[in-house]
Design a protein around this motif. Structure first.
Motif, PDB file in Angstrom:
ATOM      1  N   VAL A 179     -42.512 -36.976 -94.648  1.00 32.40           N
ATOM      2  CA  VAL A 179     -43.121 -36.661 -95.942  1.00 32.40           C
ATOM      3  C   VAL A 179     -42.586 -35.312 -96.386  1.00 32.40           C
ATOM      4  O   VAL A 179     -42.818 -34.289 -95.737  1.00 32.40           O
ATOM      5  N   ILE A 180     -41.844 -35.320 -97.489  1.00 35.07           N
ATOM      6  CA  ILE A 180     -41.217 -34.093 -98.003  1.00 35.07           C
ATOM      7  C   ILE A 180     -41.802 -33.806 -99.372  1.00 35.07           C
ATOM      8  O   ILE A 180     -41.462 -34.461-100.365  1.00 35.07           O
ATOM      9  N   ASP A 181     -42.696 -32.851 -99.425  1.00 36.25           N
ATOM     10  CA  ASP A 181     -43.387 -32.486-100.665  1.00 36.25           C
ATOM     11  C   ASP A 181     -43.805 -31.024-100.552  1.00 36.25           C
ATOM     12  O   ASP A 181     -44.629 -30.685 -99.698  1.00 36.25           O
ATOM     13  N   PRO A 182     -43.259 -30.152-101.416  1.00 34.90           N
ATOM     14  CA  PRO A 182     -43.570 -28.716-101.292  1.00 34.90           C
ATOM     15  C   PRO A 182     -45.028 -28.382-101.567  1.00 34.90           C
ATOM     16  O   PRO A 182     -45.478 -27.287-101.226  1.00 34.90           O
ATOM     17  N   LYS A 183     -45.787 -29.308-102.153  1.00 40.50           N
ATOM     18  CA  LYS A 183     -47.190 -29.018-102.465  1.00 40.50           C
ATOM     19  C   LYS A 183     -48.150 -29.440-101.343  1.00 40.50           C
ATOM     20  O   LYS A 183     -49.349 -29.201-101.448  1.00 40.50           O
ATOM     21  N   CYS A 184     -47.620 -30.031-100.301  1.00 32.69           N
ATOM     22  CA  CYS A 184     -48.485 -30.365 -99.175  1.00 32.69           C
ATOM     23  C   CYS A 184     -48.867 -29.087 -98.424  1.00 32.69           C
ATOM     24  O   CYS A 184     -48.006 -28.243 -98.138  1.00 32.69           O
ATOM     25  N   ALA A 185     -50.146 -28.972 -98.113  1.00 35.43           N
ATOM     26  CA  ALA A 185     -50.661 -27.723 -97.536  1.00 35.43           C
ATOM     27  C   ALA A 185     -49.929 -27.321 -96.261  1.00 35.43           C
ATOM     28  O   ALA A 185     -49.706 -26.139 -96.018  1.00 35.43           O
ATOM     29  N   ALA A 186     -49.535 -28.297 -95.465  1.00 36.03           N
ATOM     30  CA  ALA A 186     -48.919 -27.984 -94.175  1.00 36.03           C
ATOM     31  C   ALA A 186     -47.412 -27.740 -94.269  1.00 36.03           C
ATOM     32  O   ALA A 186     -46.790 -27.362 -93.277  1.00 36.03           O
TER      33      ALA A 186
END
Length: 562
Positions: A179-186
């Motif tokens: 999962v590549i998403d800059p808005k994910c908290a982790a």
């Protein structure tokens, strides 16, 4: 325009001097950056726009996992499907990643859902259709972060999923291979503002690490990446700013056959590009095909090497956009009549019509919000038997909070303060209208909502010249997070005024202040009878260079006038 004018506190001479000394820019530019909250160090980075370095894509927490799985798929000759959204961001994301994977020898195709029949994002239906192609790896672009159940369904069919997205992450993430998403908290990636196409580009950089540098991969796809980034209205700061600056420069000499055809069709081929031209002349054509036709056409246009085929698709996109404009005007006319007859006193305009095209109602809602200075939600039939609504609001009234307060009459909803969407049973539209207006009356308590126009600073007559206007170019590219500077200029005298446009709906002016005279254009102000020769006016305006038939002149583009 009935609006509230805001002039910020003037920064201190010391703050301005510090930025000037650090960057070598003009005092006016330094004042603008100071007002916008930049320190001298931040201003230096902002003005440098250094594309020679690029943030390491492996700073994404799952990037190594994604690259490993994709390389294994390429090695084994697996069928890969890139799953994209149907807007300009998703379309450019899909084209870039498919092109990159093909260049690495992958067996790859793409899938874009149809807006009317399938709706937004990944669906069980789409996963089933992709499974029939023999696909064993799906890579989502500009979507997928909420595809929790779809990911499990894909697994059951023997398909792995890699998610690349830039939207906000929920509490539950898809149990995907990566999962590549800059808005994910982790996640550990430092720039949260990337568009979907920016995230897709980072994946391409990582995949091509052994073949070329990050900056070389960025250069290969900068033009399409800039197009998708500008179209998605993400902040043009940080990495987005560098990418768009580079991409806009490359558009004039693009090697992408489809982009060249699109620019040629718009009479922009070979011309200097800016974010305004992209946002208003190019992006709407790409978005239109996703609203009214099949967005896969646009992906094909950006992937083809056949100039004739690209030209045909570009023409198709232009025709879709013209059709969209006609539909938009028809819906707007219907909606205005509806408001004037039934809902003029409502705090929130909730309008529904079974004949309206869902792909266009959001644009009309935005126009109605500006016309009436009220939140507006337009509702029309959706793809799944329910009705779908698209809404817009103004500062001071959170549309998301309002929908949350009415959640018991909605099937689902989402969005943020100024824009949101909803799904509703058609039998509950009237109930929803009553409920959201009750909520609005309690929250607003009689307070009128006015659009705010914030100036960066006040200008004097001595600033109204070509040299000052050109000095502002270092702030480009303009866009969300970095708007074109707005200036307040008080007590100007109207020296000349004339109506322009087919119906005289605009004004061309000559204004003077402190012995300096400057031309101005005021779009949409043709009906103002108080703007006459000799009148003293104050304006909120952009200062820019107008080029006409090879002649350049400084000009004010008026936003509001009093």
């Amino acid at each position: 325009m009935n609006s509230k004018w805001i002039l910020p506190e003037t920064p201190s001479a010391e703050q301005i001097d510090e930025i000037v000394q650090k960057t070598g820019t003009t005092r006016l530019v330094a004042a603008i950056l100071s007002v916008r909250g930049f320190s001298s160090d931040e201003a230096a980075v902002f003005l440098e726009k250094d594309f020679k370095t690029s943030t390491d894509p492996y700073l994404f927490r799952d990037m190594e996992k994604a690259v490993s799985r994709i390389r294994a798929a390429i090695q084994e000759g697996e069928q890969i499907t890139v799953f994209g959204d149907y807007d300009a961001d998703g379309i450019t994301s899909s084209a870039i990643l498919v092109h990159c994977l093909k260049s690495l020898g992958a067996k790859v195709t793409f899938y874009i859902p149809e807006r009317e029949n399938e709706g937004y994002g990944m669906s069980m239906r789409a996963v089933d259709a992709i499974a029939k192609t023999g696909t064993t790896l799906i890579i989502s672009v500009d979507c997928g972060i909420t595809a929790v159940e779809e990911c499990e369904h894909a697994k059951a069919l023997g398909i792995d999923l890699i998610v690349t997205d830039h939207h906000e992450c929920g509490a539950d993430l898809p149990r995907a291979k990566a999962v590549i998403d800059p808005k994910c908290a982790a996640d550990t990636y430092p720039d949260r503002n990337l568009a979907g196409v920016g995230v897709a580009l980072k994946l391409c950089q990582a995949l091509k690490k052994d073949e070329q540098s990050y900056s070389e991969t960025m250069a290969d796809y900068a033009d399409l990446s800039a197009l998708g980034t500008i179209a998605d209205i993400v902040p043009l700061l940080g990495e987005n700013r560098v990418l768009c600056d580079m991409g806009l420069k490359q558009m004039a000499k693009t090697h992408n056959v489809g982009l060249k055809a699109l620019l040629t069709q718009a009479d922009l081929a070979g011309k200097a590009m800016d974010s305004t031209k992209v946002g208003f002349q190019i992006a709407p054509k790409i978005n239109a095909v996703g609203r009214l036709d099949n967005a896969s056409l646009a992906v094909e246009m950006f992937l083809t090497e056949d100039a004739e085929n690209a030209a045909k698709i570009a023409q198709n996109l232009d025709e879709c956009n013209r059709q969209r404009q006609n539909i938009e005007m028809e819906i707007l006319d219907d909606a205005v009549k509806m408001v004037e007859k039934y809902y003029k006193d409502d705090a929130v305009l909730v309008l529904s019509n079974k004949k309206w095209h869902h792909g266009v109602v959001g644009i009309v809602a935005s126009r109605l919000t500006k016309k009436y200075n009220k939140p507006c939600i337009l509702i029309s039939p959706g793809a799944d038997g329910y009705y779908k609504g698209s809404g817009r609001s103004l500062d001071g009234f959170s549309l998301y909070d309002a929908l949350n307060a009415c959640g018991d009459v909605l099937v689902r909803f989402g969005g943020h303060e100024l824009a949101a969407g909803l799904v509703i049973d058609r039998t509950k539209v009237d109930t929803f209208r009553e409920k959201i207006n009750e909520y609005a009356k309690a929250v607003l308590n009689g307070k009128a909502l006015l659009p705010c126009i914030a100036a960066d600073c006040e200008l004097r007559g001595r600033h109204l010249n070509e040299a000052v206007a050109k000095s502002l170019d270092v702030l480009q590219p303009y866009g969300a997070g970095n708007p074109q500077p707005v200036f307040m200029i008080k007590n100007m005298t109207v020296q000349r005024v004339s109506a322009i446009g087919s119906a005289g709906q605009h004004l061309r002016l000559s204004l003077s202040k402190d012995g300096c005279t400057v031309g101005a254009v005021a779009f949409g102000f043709g009906g103002r009878k108080d703007i006459t020769f000799g009148a003293v006016v104050s304006v909120m305006a952009n200062l820019e260079i107008n080029s006409f038939r090879g002649v350049e002149n400084v000009q004010l583009k008026i936003i509001d006038i009093r």
